[in-house]
Design a protein around this motif. Structure first.
Motif, PDB file in Angstrom:
ATOM      1  N   THR A 166       0.747  -1.126   0.134  1.00 30.30           N
ATOM      2  CA  THR A 166       0.023   0.543   0.224  1.00 30.30           C
ATOM      3  C   THR A 166       1.250   0.914  -0.154  1.00 30.30           C
ATOM      4  OG1 THR A 166      -0.418  -0.372   2.383  1.00 30.30           O
ATOM      5  CG2 THR A 166      -1.849  -1.509   1.586  1.00 30.30           C
ATOM      6  N   ARG A 167       2.628   1.032   0.226  1.00 33.66           N
ATOM      7  CA  ARG A 167       3.181   2.505   0.178  1.00 33.66           C
ATOM      8  C   ARG A 167       2.299   2.718  -1.535  1.00 33.66           C
ATOM      9  NH1 ARG A 167       6.037  -2.461   0.636  1.00 33.66           N
ATOM     10  NH2 ARG A 167       7.685  -2.781  -0.215  1.00 33.66           N
ATOM     11  N   THR A 168       2.331   2.056  -2.453  1.00 34.05           N
ATOM     12  CA  THR A 168       2.280   2.589  -3.583  1.00 34.05           C
ATOM     13  C   THR A 168       0.819   2.340  -4.055  1.00 34.05           C
ATOM     14  OG1 THR A 168       2.358  -0.445  -4.110  1.00 34.05           O
ATOM     15  CG2 THR A 168       4.362   1.514  -4.710  1.00 34.05           C
ATOM     16  N   THR A 169       0.331   3.384  -5.022  1.00 36.93           N
ATOM     17  CA  THR A 169      -0.607   3.594  -5.352  1.00 36.93           C
ATOM     18  C   THR A 169      -1.156   4.141  -6.608  1.00 36.93           C
ATOM     19  OG1 THR A 169      -2.923   4.444  -5.017  1.00 36.93           O
ATOM     20  CG2 THR A 169      -1.097   5.849  -4.415  1.00 36.93           C
ATOM     21  N   PRO A 170      -2.570   3.886  -7.279  1.00 32.16           N
ATOM     22  CA  PRO A 170      -2.770   2.785  -7.673  1.00 32.16           C
ATOM     23  C   PRO A 170      -2.371   1.792  -7.595  1.00 32.16           C
ATOM     24  CG  PRO A 170      -3.966   3.494  -9.709  1.00 32.16           C
ATOM     25  CD  PRO A 170      -2.378   4.746  -9.013  1.00 32.16           C
ATOM     26  N   MET A 171      -4.112   0.828  -7.211  1.00 33.92           N
ATOM     27  CA  MET A 171      -3.579  -0.775  -7.225  1.00 33.92           C
ATOM     28  C   MET A 171      -3.756  -1.285  -8.467  1.00 33.92           C
ATOM     29  SD  MET A 171      -5.643  -4.218  -4.983  1.00 33.92           S
ATOM     30  CE  MET A 171      -6.831  -4.309  -5.970  1.00 33.92           C
ATOM     31  N   ALA A 172      -2.360  -1.645  -9.406  1.00 33.57           N
ATOM     32  CA  ALA A 172      -2.361  -2.017 -10.116  1.00 33.57           C
ATOM     33  C   ALA A 172      -1.085  -2.965 -10.340  1.00 33.57           C
ATOM     34  CB  ALA A 172      -2.090  -0.682 -11.058  1.00 33.57           C
ATOM     35  N   HIS A 173      -1.021  -3.824  -9.731  1.00 36.34           N
ATOM     36  CA  HIS A 173       0.044  -4.892  -9.842  1.00 36.34           C
ATOM     37  C   HIS A 173      -0.377  -6.173 -10.098  1.00 36.34           C
ATOM     38  CE1 HIS A 173       0.568  -1.034  -7.205  1.00 36.34           C
ATOM     39  NE2 HIS A 173       1.926  -1.698  -6.774  1.00 36.34           N
ATOM     40  N   LEU A 174       0.810  -6.954 -10.602  1.00 39.96           N
ATOM     41  CA  LEU A 174       0.226  -8.733 -11.132  1.00 39.96           C
ATOM     42  C   LEU A 174       1.515  -8.996 -10.425  1.00 39.96           C
ATOM     43  CD1 LEU A 174      -1.658  -9.246 -13.608  1.00 39.96           C
ATOM     44  CD2 LEU A 174       1.201 -10.866 -13.918  1.00 39.96           C
ATOM     45  N   THR A 175       1.570 -10.455  -9.943  1.00 35.22           N
ATOM     46  CA  THR A 175       2.298 -11.146  -9.531  1.00 35.22           C
ATOM     47  C   THR A 175       2.598 -12.375 -10.400  1.00 35.22           C
ATOM     48  OG1 THR A 175       2.403 -10.232  -7.729  1.00 35.22           O
ATOM     49  CG2 THR A 175       3.881 -12.921  -8.283  1.00 35.22           C
ATOM     50  N   VAL A 176       3.903 -12.759 -10.857  1.00 31.67           N
ATOM     51  CA  VAL A 176       4.236 -13.804 -11.759  1.00 31.67           C
ATOM     52  C   VAL A 176       5.373 -14.727 -10.795  1.00 31.67           C
ATOM     53  CG1 VAL A 176       5.191 -14.942 -14.063  1.00 31.67           C
ATOM     54  CG2 VAL A 176       4.237 -11.874 -13.926  1.00 31.67           C
ATOM     55  N   HIS A 177       4.351 -16.254 -10.483  1.00 37.39           N
ATOM     56  CA  HIS A 177       5.581 -16.949  -9.722  1.00 37.39           C
ATOM     57  C   HIS A 177       6.000 -18.275 -10.454  1.00 37.39           C
ATOM     58  CE1 HIS A 177       5.648 -19.500  -5.297  1.00 37.39           C
ATOM     59  NE2 HIS A 177       5.763 -20.553  -6.657  1.00 37.39           N
ATOM     60  N   ILE A 178       7.001 -18.177 -10.766  1.00 31.68           N
ATOM     61  CA  ILE A 178       7.625 -18.970 -11.561  1.00 31.68           C
ATOM     62  C   ILE A 178       8.727 -20.116 -11.023  1.00 31.68           C
ATOM     63  CG2 ILE A 178       9.327 -19.458 -13.418  1.00 31.68           C
ATOM     64  CD1 ILE A 178       9.746 -16.230 -13.637  1.00 31.68           C
ATOM     65  N   ALA A 179       7.558 -21.548 -11.548  1.00 31.17           N
ATOM     66  CA  ALA A 179       8.414 -22.505 -10.270  1.00 31.17           C
ATOM     67  C   ALA A 179       9.940 -23.219 -11.243  1.00 31.17           C
ATOM     68  CB  ALA A 179       7.242 -24.250 -10.793  1.00 31.17           C
ATOM     69  N   LEU A 180      10.414 -23.209 -10.096  1.00 28.25           N
ATOM     70  CA  LEU A 180      11.853 -24.060 -10.986  1.00 28.25           C
ATOM     71  C   LEU A 180      12.236 -24.941 -10.219  1.00 28.25           C
ATOM     72  CD1 LEU A 180      14.324 -20.891  -9.721  1.00 28.25           C
ATOM     73  CD2 LEU A 180      13.355 -21.144 -12.480  1.00 28.25           C
ATOM     74  N   ASP A 181      11.127 -25.599  -9.812  1.00 28.02           N
ATOM     75  CA  ASP A 181      11.146 -27.407  -9.957  1.00 28.02           C
ATOM     76  C   ASP A 181       9.616 -27.788  -9.921  1.00 28.02           C
ATOM     77  OD1 ASP A 181      13.852 -27.824  -8.350  1.00 28.02           O
ATOM     78  OD2 ASP A 181      13.213 -26.653  -6.909  1.00 28.02           O
ATOM     79  N   ASP A 182       9.243 -28.927  -9.797  1.00 27.75           N
ATOM     80  CA  ASP A 182       8.334 -29.459  -9.880  1.00 27.75           C
ATOM     81  C   ASP A 182       7.563 -28.744  -8.587  1.00 27.75           C
ATOM     82  OD1 ASP A 182       7.941 -29.958 -12.244  1.00 27.75           O
ATOM     83  OD2 ASP A 182       8.604 -31.844 -11.660  1.00 27.75           O
ATOM     84  N   GLN A 183       6.081 -28.067  -8.707  1.00 28.26           N
ATOM     85  CA  GLN A 183       4.947 -28.348  -7.419  1.00 28.26           C
ATOM     86  C   GLN A 183       4.573 -28.744  -7.236  1.00 28.26           C
ATOM     87  OE1 GLN A 183       5.185 -23.661  -6.319  1.00 28.26           O
ATOM     88  NE2 GLN A 183       7.251 -22.965  -7.356  1.00 28.26           N
ATOM     89  N   THR A 184       4.492 -29.661  -5.911  1.00 29.86           N
ATOM     90  CA  THR A 184       3.383 -30.704  -5.668  1.00 29.86           C
ATOM     91  C   THR A 184       2.522 -30.295  -4.618  1.00 29.86           C
ATOM     92  OG1 THR A 184       4.571 -31.952  -4.727  1.00 29.86           O
ATOM     93  CG2 THR A 184       4.367 -32.100  -6.897  1.00 29.86           C
ATOM     94  N   GLU A 185       1.584 -30.976  -3.914  1.00 27.44           N
ATOM     95  CA  GLU A 185       1.289 -30.549  -2.635  1.00 27.44           C
ATOM     96  C   GLU A 185       1.924 -30.905  -1.728  1.00 27.44           C
ATOM     97  OE1 GLU A 185      -2.264 -30.501  -1.534  1.00 27.44           O
ATOM     98  OE2 GLU A 185      -3.288 -30.125  -2.841  1.00 27.44           O
TER      99      GLU A 185
END
Length: 317
Positions: A166-185
């Motif tokens: 919230t120290r930035t405004t307006p809210m116009a953000h997006l996140t990219v999560h990149i798996a460098l290993d296989d991800q499982t439960e």
């Protein structure tokens, strides 16, 4: 700058706003640029759920080369530029039985992490998702690393990213999560709550942070409404190595501990639409200040995608 100057030296890679290494081939062909675009159904799915899963962005070989730079953050080798990091936690949970390495700012240290920020098959979808129906100019916000060792890797408690931003405004953000290993439960793969990007407080504000140590998975339920609790149905991304998930800044997400015999490592890239401003006169990131109300740009917040300068036809803008 020579590509080799970024790794492993004191040269600050944030001074260069273009790829500096050879991990990713340059893209100049119009058809190749357009091949990175998401389909209409993918955009609609993102709007409905608040996230999009299993988007291929890296080859296994590229993942392995990026993972080679992880040695600086797992204590295997010391990088002389560690002071440039915005944050570094060898174990953010503080519990030796639930270990979570978390770092911010590593794009400044090595050419592989630096060039990942500018990857076309990441920034083109980000542009589409930040402003569905057209394409917007995109700036880089900051990066993160999350590593969970085998058998006792820690949790990342349920949260919305914008609760921290919230120290930035307006809210116009997006996140990219990149798996460098296989991800499982079993190994602590990322989970999302579908539709939770519509969960807000006080005329659009994000949910409050309930656990800054990251380890109490259930603490968020103490601030949810009964309707939100009924809709709390986690979906595991089950990302394969080299796949990414894209998520809205209000999408509730988290991950459980790693109880498998293999590490679970990820690289996270955070972006915002060009025009987002500082909302504080304090630090935006460690040692970086942008006066309140001023546009976020310059050395540390580079423009990574501008559709007006790319070979896209008018229909795609």
């Amino acid at each position: 700058m020579d590509a080799g100057e970024c790794s492993p030296s004191l040269q600050d890679c944030s001074m260069v706003h273009r790829p500096v290494g050879d991990l990713f081939a340059p893209v100049t062909d119009v058809d190749e640029w357009q091949s990175f675009m998401l389909s209409l159904s993918q955009i609609e799915q993102f709007q409905r759920d608040g996230f999009l899963l299993n988007v291929p962005v890296l080859t296994p070989d590229q993942c392995d080369k990026i993972l080679a730079d992880y040695k600086y953050f797992l204590g295997e080798e010391k990088h002389p530029g560690m002071e440039m990091l915005y944050e570094y936690h060898s174990n953010q949970s503080g519990d030796p039985d639930n270990v979570l390495m978390h770092a911010l700012g590593h794009w400044r240290l090595t050419k592989h992490f630096h060039d990942l920020v500018f990857l076309p098959n990441v920034v083109v979808p980000v542009s589409q998702l930040l402003d569905p129906g057209r394409m917007s100019s995109v700036r880089f916000w900051h990066d993160q690393l999350f590593a969970k060792p085998p058998f006792h890797g820690g949790n990342v408690a349920w949260h919305q990213d914008y609760s921290y931003w919230t120290r930035t405004t307006p809210m116009a953000h997006l996140t990219v999560h990149i798996a460098l290993d296989d991800q499982t439960e079993e190994n602590g793969g990322l989970h999302y709550i579908p539709g939770s990007h519509r969960w807000t407080r006080d005329d659009g504000k994000p949910l409050p942070v309930t656990d800054f140590s990251f380890k109490d998975m259930e603490s968020i339920k103490t601030i949810l409404t009964e309707e939100e609790k009924d809709g709390f149905r986690p979906v595991c991304g089950n990302l394969r190595k080299g796949e990414a998930s894209f998520h809205h800044a209000l999408a509730v997400h988290g991950s459980y501990g790693n109880r498998s015999d293999k590490p679970r490592r990820a690289a996270v890239l955070n972006y915002f639409k060009d025009g987002v401003c500082s909302n504080t006169d304090g630090e935006i990131l460690k040692d970086i200040c942008v006066p309140k109300g001023s546009k976020m740009d310059g050395q540390f917040f580079p423009l990574v995608f501008d559709p007006e300068c790319m070979p896209f036809n008018e229909a795609s803008k």
